[in-house]
Write a protein that holds these residues in place. Structure first.
Motif, mmCIF file in Angstrom:
data_model
loop_
_atom_site.group_PDB
_atom_site.id
_atom_site.type_symbol
_atom_site.label_atom_id
_atom_site.label_comp_id
_atom_site.label_asym_id
_atom_site.label_seq_id
_atom_site.Cartn_x
_atom_site.Cartn_y
_atom_site.Cartn_z
ATOM 1 N N ARG A 209 -0.409 0.981 71.561
ATOM 2 C CA ARG A 209 0.058 -0.393 71.439
ATOM 3 C C ARG A 209 1.446 -0.583 72.041
ATOM 4 N NH1 ARG A 209 3.133 -2.732 67.377
ATOM 5 N NH2 ARG A 209 3.021 -0.838 66.142
ATOM 6 N N VAL A 210 2.350 0.364 71.810
ATOM 7 C CA VAL A 210 3.743 0.177 72.193
ATOM 8 C C VAL A 210 4.050 0.734 73.580
ATOM 9 C CG1 VAL A 210 6.134 0.719 71.562
ATOM 10 C CG2 VAL A 210 4.481 0.094 69.789
ATOM 11 N N LEU A 211 3.523 1.913 73.915
ATOM 12 C CA LEU A 211 3.870 2.553 75.190
ATOM 13 C C LEU A 211 2.696 2.658 76.155
ATOM 14 C CD1 LEU A 211 6.274 5.371 73.943
ATOM 15 C CD2 LEU A 211 6.856 3.177 74.987
ATOM 16 N N ASP A 212 1.563 2.056 75.816
ATOM 17 C CA ASP A 212 0.388 2.045 76.694
ATOM 18 C C ASP A 212 -0.055 3.466 77.065
ATOM 19 O OD1 ASP A 212 -1.674 0.701 77.962
ATOM 20 O OD2 ASP A 212 -0.588 0.480 79.843
ATOM 21 N N ASP B 110 -4.213 9.130 63.397
ATOM 22 C CA ASP B 110 -4.791 7.857 63.855
ATOM 23 C C ASP B 110 -3.718 6.789 64.053
ATOM 24 O OD1 ASP B 110 -7.319 8.999 63.829
ATOM 25 O OD2 ASP B 110 -7.839 8.198 61.858
ATOM 26 N N ALA B 111 -2.772 6.710 63.130
ATOM 27 C CA ALA B 111 -1.702 5.711 63.249
ATOM 28 C C ALA B 111 -0.805 6.009 64.448
ATOM 29 C CB ALA B 111 -0.884 5.654 61.965
ATOM 30 N N MET B 112 -0.542 7.287 64.699
ATOM 31 C CA MET B 112 0.285 7.650 65.853
ATOM 32 C C MET B 112 -0.434 7.327 67.158
ATOM 33 S SD MET B 112 3.342 9.024 65.151
ATOM 34 C CE MET B 112 3.804 10.490 66.087
ATOM 35 N N VAL C 209 16.555 2.337 76.274
ATOM 36 C CA VAL C 209 16.014 1.588 75.149
ATOM 37 C C VAL C 209 15.548 2.627 74.131
ATOM 38 C CG1 VAL C 209 14.306 -0.093 74.379
ATOM 39 C CG2 VAL C 209 15.285 -0.277 76.691
ATOM 40 N N ASN C 210 16.193 2.648 72.980
ATOM 41 C CA ASN C 210 15.911 3.619 71.933
ATOM 42 C C ASN C 210 14.972 3.015 70.907
ATOM 43 O OD1 ASN C 210 18.020 5.998 72.308
ATOM 44 N ND2 ASN C 210 19.010 4.073 72.867
ATOM 45 N N ILE C 211 13.842 3.702 70.672
ATOM 46 C CA ILE C 211 12.837 3.258 69.713
ATOM 47 C C ILE C 211 12.429 4.460 68.858
ATOM 48 C CG2 ILE C 211 12.000 1.347 71.133
ATOM 49 C CD1 ILE C 211 9.692 3.102 72.061
ATOM 50 N N HIS C 212 11.666 4.200 67.807
ATOM 51 C CA HIS C 212 11.131 5.259 66.946
ATOM 52 C C HIS C 212 9.632 5.015 66.768
ATOM 53 C CE1 HIS C 212 15.415 5.497 66.079
ATOM 54 N NE2 HIS C 212 15.177 6.763 65.822
ATOM 55 N N ASP C 213 8.847 6.107 66.887
ATOM 56 C CA ASP C 213 7.397 5.972 66.741
ATOM 57 C C ASP C 213 7.005 5.823 65.271
ATOM 58 O OD1 ASP C 213 7.204 8.563 65.604
ATOM 59 O OD2 ASP C 213 6.481 9.483 67.457
#
Length: 135
Positions: A25-28, A17-19, A107-111
């Motif tokens: 929210r972040v990557l649409d 659920d959180a993923m 742009v480097n991000i972490h899920d």
């Protein structure tokens, strides 16, 4: 045979659920059609394509192969400046880089689970590439 694009990435998670919420929210990316598998999961779509398949697991760590590792996956995108504004609004830390000689801006991000993703933008897009710590 000529390979062209990566179809999707499959991620096992104890935090389904959180993923799902983070990718929305972040990557649409949002849940869409998925076969009726006998295990929990979600297929997350962007622009009509399933890009991330999530598989819900309950054991720790998620079983499969303990030596299997994926360092990152990448997504091409447009709208670098708007994306960085969005990440700051959502308080998502990021690190930027430019590929030598190619000029591709990453742009480097972490899920939510800590998986590394880099979102790639064309060399000509203008934005402030200063890293952001998420605060």
């Amino acid at each position: 045979m000529a390979l062209k694009t990566l179809d999707h990435v499959n991620i096992r998670t104890k935090n389904l659920d959180a993923m799902v919420a983070w990718y929305g929210r972040v990557l649409d990316m949002h849940p869409g059609e998925r076969p009726p598998f006998p295990f929990p999961g979600a297929w997350l779509y962007a622009n009509g394509a399933a890009m991330v398949h999530l598989v819900g697991v309950t054991s720790d760590p998620a079983p499969y192969r303990p030596d299997a590792q994926l360092e990152h996956f990448a997504i091409q995108a447009e709208g670098l400046s708007d994306f960085l504004v969005h990440l700051r609004k959502e308080k998502v830390a990021y690190r930027c880089g430019v590929l030598p000689e190619m000029g591709i801006q990453q742009v480097n991000i972490h899920d939510y689970d800590g998986n590394h993703i880099h979102v790639d933008f064309a060399p000509g897009e203008k934005a402030d590439l200063t890293d952001y710590d998420g605060s």
